[in-house]
Structures are given as structure tokens and as C-alpha cells.
Design a protein around this motif. Structure first.
Motif, PDB file in Angstrom:
ATOM      1  N   HIS A 116      30.592  30.498 103.796  1.00 17.96           N
ATOM      2  CA  HIS A 116      31.535  30.671 102.687  1.00 17.96           C
ATOM      3  C   HIS A 116      32.903  30.073 103.039  1.00 17.96           C
ATOM      4  O   HIS A 116      33.582  29.499 102.182  1.00 17.96           O
ATOM      5  CB  HIS A 116      31.661  32.148 102.330  1.00 17.96           C
ATOM      6  CG  HIS A 116      30.433  32.708 101.666  1.00 17.96           C
ATOM      7  ND1 HIS A 116      29.991  32.260 100.438  1.00 17.96           N
ATOM      8  CD2 HIS A 116      29.543  33.656 102.063  1.00 17.96           C
ATOM      9  CE1 HIS A 116      28.889  32.909 100.091  1.00 17.96           C
ATOM     10  NE2 HIS A 116      28.598  33.762 101.061  1.00 17.96           N
ATOM     11  N   GLU A 117      33.288  30.195 104.306  1.00 14.75           N
ATOM     12  CA  GLU A 117      34.551  29.592 104.744  1.00 14.75           C
ATOM     13  C   GLU A 117      34.485  28.072 104.624  1.00 14.75           C
ATOM     14  O   GLU A 117      35.427  27.434 104.125  1.00 14.75           O
ATOM     15  CB  GLU A 117      34.829  29.991 106.197  1.00 14.75           C
ATOM     16  CG  GLU A 117      36.099  29.385 106.762  1.00 14.75           C
ATOM     17  CD  GLU A 117      36.299  29.738 108.219  1.00 14.75           C
ATOM     18  OE1 GLU A 117      36.860  28.899 108.971  1.00 14.75           O
ATOM     19  OE2 GLU A 117      35.896  30.852 108.630  1.00 14.75           O
ATOM     20  N   PHE A 118      33.377  27.494 105.075  1.00 15.54           N
ATOM     21  CA  PHE A 118      33.220  26.042 105.001  1.00 15.54           C
ATOM     22  C   PHE A 118      33.187  25.575 103.549  1.00 15.54           C
ATOM     23  O   PHE A 118      33.811  24.570 103.192  1.00 15.54           O
ATOM     24  CB  PHE A 118      31.931  25.623 105.705  1.00 15.54           C
ATOM     25  CG  PHE A 118      31.621  24.158 105.591  1.00 15.54           C
ATOM     26  CD1 PHE A 118      32.390  23.197 106.242  1.00 15.54           C
ATOM     27  CD2 PHE A 118      30.556  23.717 104.803  1.00 15.54           C
ATOM     28  CE1 PHE A 118      32.112  21.841 106.128  1.00 15.54           C
ATOM     29  CE2 PHE A 118      30.269  22.368 104.683  1.00 15.54           C
ATOM     30  CZ  PHE A 118      31.047  21.429 105.350  1.00 15.54           C
ATOM     31  N   ARG A 119      32.492  26.302 102.710  1.00 16.99           N
ATOM     32  CA  ARG A 119      32.392  25.917 101.291  1.00 16.99           C
ATOM     33  C   ARG A 119      33.764  25.949 100.619  1.00 16.99           C
ATOM     34  O   ARG A 119      34.122  25.045  99.865  1.00 16.99           O
ATOM     35  CB  ARG A 119      31.420  26.853 100.572  1.00 16.99           C
ATOM     36  CG  ARG A 119      31.065  26.397  99.163  1.00 16.99           C
ATOM     37  CD  ARG A 119      30.083  27.348  98.507  1.00 16.99           C
ATOM     38  NE  ARG A 119      29.767  26.900  97.153  1.00 16.99           N
ATOM     39  CZ  ARG A 119      29.076  27.600  96.280  1.00 16.99           C
ATOM     40  NH1 ARG A 119      28.606  28.806  96.612  1.00 16.99           N
ATOM     41  NH2 ARG A 119      28.837  27.125  95.068  1.00 16.99           N
ATOM     42  N   ASP A 120      34.554  26.995 100.929  1.00 24.03           N
ATOM     43  CA  ASP A 120      35.885  27.113 100.324  1.00 24.03           C
ATOM     44  C   ASP A 120      36.843  26.040 100.844  1.00 24.03           C
ATOM     45  O   ASP A 120      37.673  25.520 100.105  1.00 24.03           O
ATOM     46  CB  ASP A 120      36.470  28.495 100.604  1.00 24.03           C
ATOM     47  CG  ASP A 120      35.731  29.595  99.847  1.00 24.03           C
ATOM     48  OD1 ASP A 120      35.018  29.258  98.875  1.00 24.03           O
ATOM     49  OD2 ASP A 120      35.849  30.765 100.240  1.00 24.03           O
ATOM     50  N   ASP A 121      36.710  25.716 102.131  1.00 24.78           N
ATOM     51  CA  ASP A 121      37.642  24.760 102.742  1.00 24.78           C
ATOM     52  C   ASP A 121      37.314  23.309 102.456  1.00 24.78           C
ATOM     53  O   ASP A 121      38.206  22.459 102.377  1.00 24.78           O
ATOM     54  CB  ASP A 121      37.674  24.964 104.266  1.00 24.78           C
ATOM     55  CG  ASP A 121      38.374  26.251 104.660  1.00 24.78           C
ATOM     56  OD1 ASP A 121      39.007  26.862 103.783  1.00 24.78           O
ATOM     57  OD2 ASP A 121      38.276  26.644 105.842  1.00 24.78           O
ATOM     58  N   TYR A 122      36.004  23.002 102.316  1.00 24.71           N
ATOM     59  CA  TYR A 122      35.613  21.593 102.298  1.00 24.71           C
ATOM     60  C   TYR A 122      34.809  21.170 101.073  1.00 24.71           C
ATOM     61  O   TYR A 122      34.888  20.016 100.653  1.00 24.71           O
ATOM     62  CB  TYR A 122      34.789  21.304 103.562  1.00 24.71           C
ATOM     63  CG  TYR A 122      34.362  19.857 103.698  1.00 24.71           C
ATOM     64  CD1 TYR A 122      35.265  18.878 104.108  1.00 24.71           C
ATOM     65  CD2 TYR A 122      33.046  19.466 103.411  1.00 24.71           C
ATOM     66  CE1 TYR A 122      34.878  17.545 104.235  1.00 24.71           C
ATOM     67  CE2 TYR A 122      32.649  18.145 103.531  1.00 24.71           C
ATOM     68  CZ  TYR A 122      33.562  17.186 103.951  1.00 24.71           C
ATOM     69  OH  TYR A 122      33.171  15.875 104.067  1.00 24.71           O
ATOM     70  N   LEU A 123      34.055  22.069 100.480  1.00 25.77           N
ATOM     71  CA  LEU A 123      33.077  21.651  99.476  1.00 25.77           C
ATOM     72  C   LEU A 123      33.482  21.850  98.025  1.00 25.77           C
ATOM     73  O   LEU A 123      32.693  21.521  97.133  1.00 25.77           O
ATOM     74  CB  LEU A 123      31.743  22.384  99.712  1.00 25.77           C
ATOM     75  CG  LEU A 123      31.009  22.054 101.008  1.00 25.77           C
ATOM     76  CD1 LEU A 123      29.732  22.892 101.113  1.00 25.77           C
ATOM     77  CD2 LEU A 123      30.664  20.564 101.070  1.00 25.77           C
ATOM     78  N   LEU A 124      34.662  22.345  97.780  1.00 27.77           N
ATOM     79  CA  LEU A 124      35.031  22.663  96.396  1.00 27.77           C
ATOM     80  C   LEU A 124      34.987  21.440  95.484  1.00 27.77           C
ATOM     81  O   LEU A 124      34.684  21.559  94.299  1.00 27.77           O
ATOM     82  CB  LEU A 124      36.423  23.305  96.357  1.00 27.77           C
ATOM     83  CG  LEU A 124      36.508  24.728  96.927  1.00 27.77           C
ATOM     84  CD1 LEU A 124      37.929  25.266  96.794  1.00 27.77           C
ATOM     85  CD2 LEU A 124      35.518  25.657  96.219  1.00 27.77           C
ATOM     86  N   GLY A 125      35.275  20.264  96.001  1.00 23.77           N
ATOM     87  CA  GLY A 125      35.259  19.063  95.174  1.00 23.77           C
ATOM     88  C   GLY A 125      33.911  18.371  95.120  1.00 23.77           C
ATOM     89  O   GLY A 125      33.767  17.351  94.448  1.00 23.77           O
ATOM     90  N   HIS A 126      32.900  18.922  95.801  1.00 24.58           N
ATOM     91  CA  HIS A 126      31.583  18.305  95.842  1.00 24.58           C
ATOM     92  C   HIS A 126      30.716  18.785  94.673  1.00 24.58           C
ATOM     93  O   HIS A 126      30.857  19.905  94.196  1.00 24.58           O
ATOM     94  CB  HIS A 126      30.860  18.651  97.149  1.00 24.58           C
ATOM     95  CG  HIS A 126      31.399  17.923  98.346  1.00 24.58           C
ATOM     96  ND1 HIS A 126      32.706  18.072  98.777  1.00 24.58           N
ATOM     97  CD2 HIS A 126      30.807  17.057  99.201  1.00 24.58           C
ATOM     98  CE1 HIS A 126      32.895  17.324  99.851  1.00 24.58           C
ATOM     99  NE2 HIS A 126      31.770  16.702 100.132  1.00 24.58           N
ATOM    100  N   ALA A 127      29.814  17.923  94.256  1.00 26.23           N
ATOM    101  CA  ALA A 127      28.862  18.299  93.214  1.00 26.23           C
ATOM    102  C   ALA A 127      27.926  19.383  93.750  1.00 26.23           C
ATOM    103  O   ALA A 127      27.702  19.473  94.968  1.00 26.23           O
ATOM    104  CB  ALA A 127      28.047  17.082  92.775  1.00 26.23           C
ATOM    105  N   PRO A 128      27.359  20.213  92.869  1.00 29.50           N
ATOM    106  CA  PRO A 128      26.465  21.289  93.316  1.00 29.50           C
ATOM    107  C   PRO A 128      25.316  20.796  94.202  1.00 29.50           C
ATOM    108  O   PRO A 128      24.967  21.463  95.178  1.00 29.50           O
ATOM    109  CB  PRO A 128      25.947  21.876  91.998  1.00 29.50           C
ATOM    110  CG  PRO A 128      27.052  21.625  91.036  1.00 29.50           C
ATOM    111  CD  PRO A 128      27.613  20.280  91.416  1.00 29.50           C
TER     112      PRO A 128
END
Length: 350
Positions: A116-128
């Protein structure tokens, strides 16, 4: 239950470093420690390292594999995945290193929180779909480590995304697009349209029994995404195009069928250190622009082929085998592209 510490140390070698060896016993269980270097000639430092090792072993005997995992970090899971056999795909290696940068030092017991930390820090602009690729990879890394240490499987909830793209052309658009390609790509596009191979399956095709067999009229794809080689009959239009190439080159029995604009074989991008990219993307975009075809990728030729197979009344199992899909689930999306081909089947009922 009394535990007995039996580790000892002695100096060895030119560097006179202390070496540690022995065993630890807890009740009826024990663990042997093969002699290893402490890496230091300082007695106090070596004694400290030996005490740490004894504590680690007592925890291991008392709590089992979970004791090891409790000290592990995400980096340990990443290393386990990168060193597994067979070696990971190069694009996954890149993704692992991205995750290592962000959450490598996080404790492995908190892998879910690390995700969840990685998703919030890095993946927010990525497509699902891209986010889910990272999710499944992180899950795989943790599970390689867990399996190695006899820990229960780890699972992260999948990120939903639409992976059901279906794009096909009319017969008229298909032929107009094929004719819009440059000369050396036109035969490749014909194969895409009438045989449905993946790009590199087609581009690495060779002449002869191990590939395009002009005598038998078959195509053999030895290296596929699923790892299962397959042989298929040539479609008449593909056979006609390939025969013209074959005769123009003097009827070769070896060598690549398709050559680039420099008359050289196409690079097999599957063998690059960082895989990816499609050698004919530029030529494809130019052809689409000339033909007036929008929203149609190189890979969409595979969707086009499968969709028209369904509309021609070919059953899904046969399509799966001809196209080299691993499971029927992968081709079920095409079942609903058109229902007119089912009318004759329904009318057979009495």
C-alpha cells in the motif's frame, strides 16, 4: 526446556579472523553450524556476532520458519525472486528494482503495508492494469521467499481492470490496411490477418520444416509465449504470399522468412536485456494512417484473426490451439463478437 549454547570460535588464516562453529540444542531439537568466518580479528566483535547467531538459532528452534521471516525485509523476498529458476523476465527484473528502491528495507512481515505504501508513493498515476502487474509481481516475490522457508502463501487483492479488448476490422478495411504497408511488411501483415501469430513468432519464422514448410504447406512456431511449440496449416493467402517470397529468393531451406528494410532479420526482442518494443510499430502506424484505420495496434491483428475465426464458426478449442493460447479462458472473450454464425447451428435442432 533448557537450551545449550555450544558455539565456539577460533582464529584462522593469514588475516587471523575469528571463525565460528558448533551447534545449538533446544530440548530434542538441534541445529548444526558449519564453520564460517566472522570477518573480524577483533575478539569482542566476533563474540558479539557469535551471540547474535546463537540468539537467531534459538529463535529458529523455538518458533520455526517464522523466526527467520520476522527478521527478513522485502529485499530478501526480491532477492529470492530474482535468483529463482527459471530466471524472471527482464521487464520484471526492472519492476523489482523499482520496488526495491521504494520499499526494499520494509519488514517482510508487513508486506501488505509495504504494498500500500508503494502504491500510494509510486503507482497513483499508473493505469489499473499496470498497477496490477506490480501487485502480482510483489505477491510472487513474497511467495517465492515463503515457499523457500515453508511459510503460508501470501495473497494481495487483485486490482480490477478491463482486459477484454476486442478489435477487428471488416474485410474491406483489412485488405485496405494490408495494401497500405510498405513492401517488406505487407507479407507480415498478411500472416497476422490470416494466421494470428504473436509478433515475434512471425518475425523469427525460418524457411524449412522448422518453420515455413512450403512443401507441406505448414507453419511451425518453435518458441511461443506458453512454451508449447505448435504447427498450423497455412492459410491460402499466406501460402501465396510466402511462395512468392520463397521463389524470389531461390527456394531457400533455411534463413529468416521476413527481413527488415535493410534485408536483415528482425531483432528478437525476447532476447534483449530489457525486453519490449515492437520492430514494426512505426510501419504499422504509417499504414493505418494511409488506410484511414484508427485505434488498431499491431497486437490487434491477433484480436482480428480470433474474432473472424469465431464468426466463421470455428469452435473456441480449435482457435485456442491454432493461436497458441494456454487456456480456453483466454479465448472466451471472442465468443460474443457476433452471433450470426450461431444461427445455422441453432437451426440444426429438430
Amino acid at each position: 526446556m533448557e537450551d545449550i549454547e555450544m558455539l565456539s570460535m577460533r582464529k584462522r588464516g593469514k588475516a587471523q579472523n575469528f571463525y565460528i562453529r558448533g551447534s545449538i540444542t533446544l530440548g530434542d531439537r538441534s541445529v548444526e553450524v558449519a564453520e564460517y568466518s566472522s570477518g573480524t580479528p577483533d575478539k569482542d566483535a566476533a563474540a558479539h556476532l557469535m551471540a547474535q547467531k546463537e540468539l537467531e538459532l534459538r529463535e529458529q528452534l523455538m518458533f520455526g520458519p517464522r523466526a527467520t521471516a520476522s527478521r527478513a525485509t522485502m529485499n530478501d523476498a526480491f532477492d529470492a525472486y530474482l535468483n529463482k529458476a527459471p530466471k524472471p523476465h527482464s521487464t520484471d527484473v526492472v519492476r523489482v528494482e523499482v520496488m526495491r528502491t521504494h520499499i526494499g528495507t520494509n519488514n517482510l512481515t508487513d508486506a501488505r503495508a509495504a504494498w500500500h505504501e508503494f502504491r500510494d508513493d509510486y503507482l497513483l498515476g499508473h493505469a489499473p492494469a499496470g498497477q496490477d502487474r506490480y501487485r502480482s509481481l510483489l505477491q510472487a516475490c513474497v511467495n517465492v521467499y515463503h515457499d523457500k522457508h515453508e511459510l503460508p502463501p501470501f495473497k494481495l487483492k487483485a486490482i480490477p481492470f478491463d482486459n477484454q479488448r476486442i478489435r477487428f476490422l471488416s474485410y474491406e478495411d483489412r485488405d485496405r490496411l494490408i495494401e497500405s504497408y510498405v513492401k517488406h511488411v505487407k507479407p507480415i501483415a498478411t500472416m497476422f490477418a490470416f494466421q494470428g501469430p504473436r509478433t515475434q513468432e512471425a518475425l523469427q519464422l525460418v524457411w524449412g520444416a522448422g518453420g515455413a514448410d512450403m512443401e507441406r504447406g505448414t507453419l511451425f512456431f518453435p518458441r511461443t509465449k506458453t512454451g508449447n511449440p505448435r504447427t498450423v496449416e497455412m492459410h491460402p493467402r499466406v501460402r501465396s504470399v510466402l511462395r512468392s517470397l520463397w521463389l524470389a529468393r531461390g527456394g531457400p531451406r533455411s534463413g529468416h522468412v521476413f527481413l527488415n528494410r535493410f534485408a536483415k532479420p528482425y531483432t528478437d526482442t525476447r532476447d534483449l536485456e530489457v525486453q519490449g518494443g515492437n520492430p514494426i510499430t512505426s510501419a504499422h502506424k504509417t499504414a493505418c494512417k494511409r488506410a484511414g484505420v484508427d485505434d488498431f495496434t499491431v497486437h490487434d491483428w491477433r484480436h482480428h484473426w480470433a474474432s473472424h475465426c469465431v464468426m466463421a464458426g470455428i469452435d473456441l478449442v480449435t482457435i485456442m490451439r491454432l493461436g497458441g493460447w494456454k487456456s480456453l479462458r483466454m479465448v472466451q472473450r471472442y465468443a460474443a463478437v457476433d452471433t450470426r454464425h450461431m444461427k445455422a447451428a441453432v437451426l440444426r435442432l429438430r
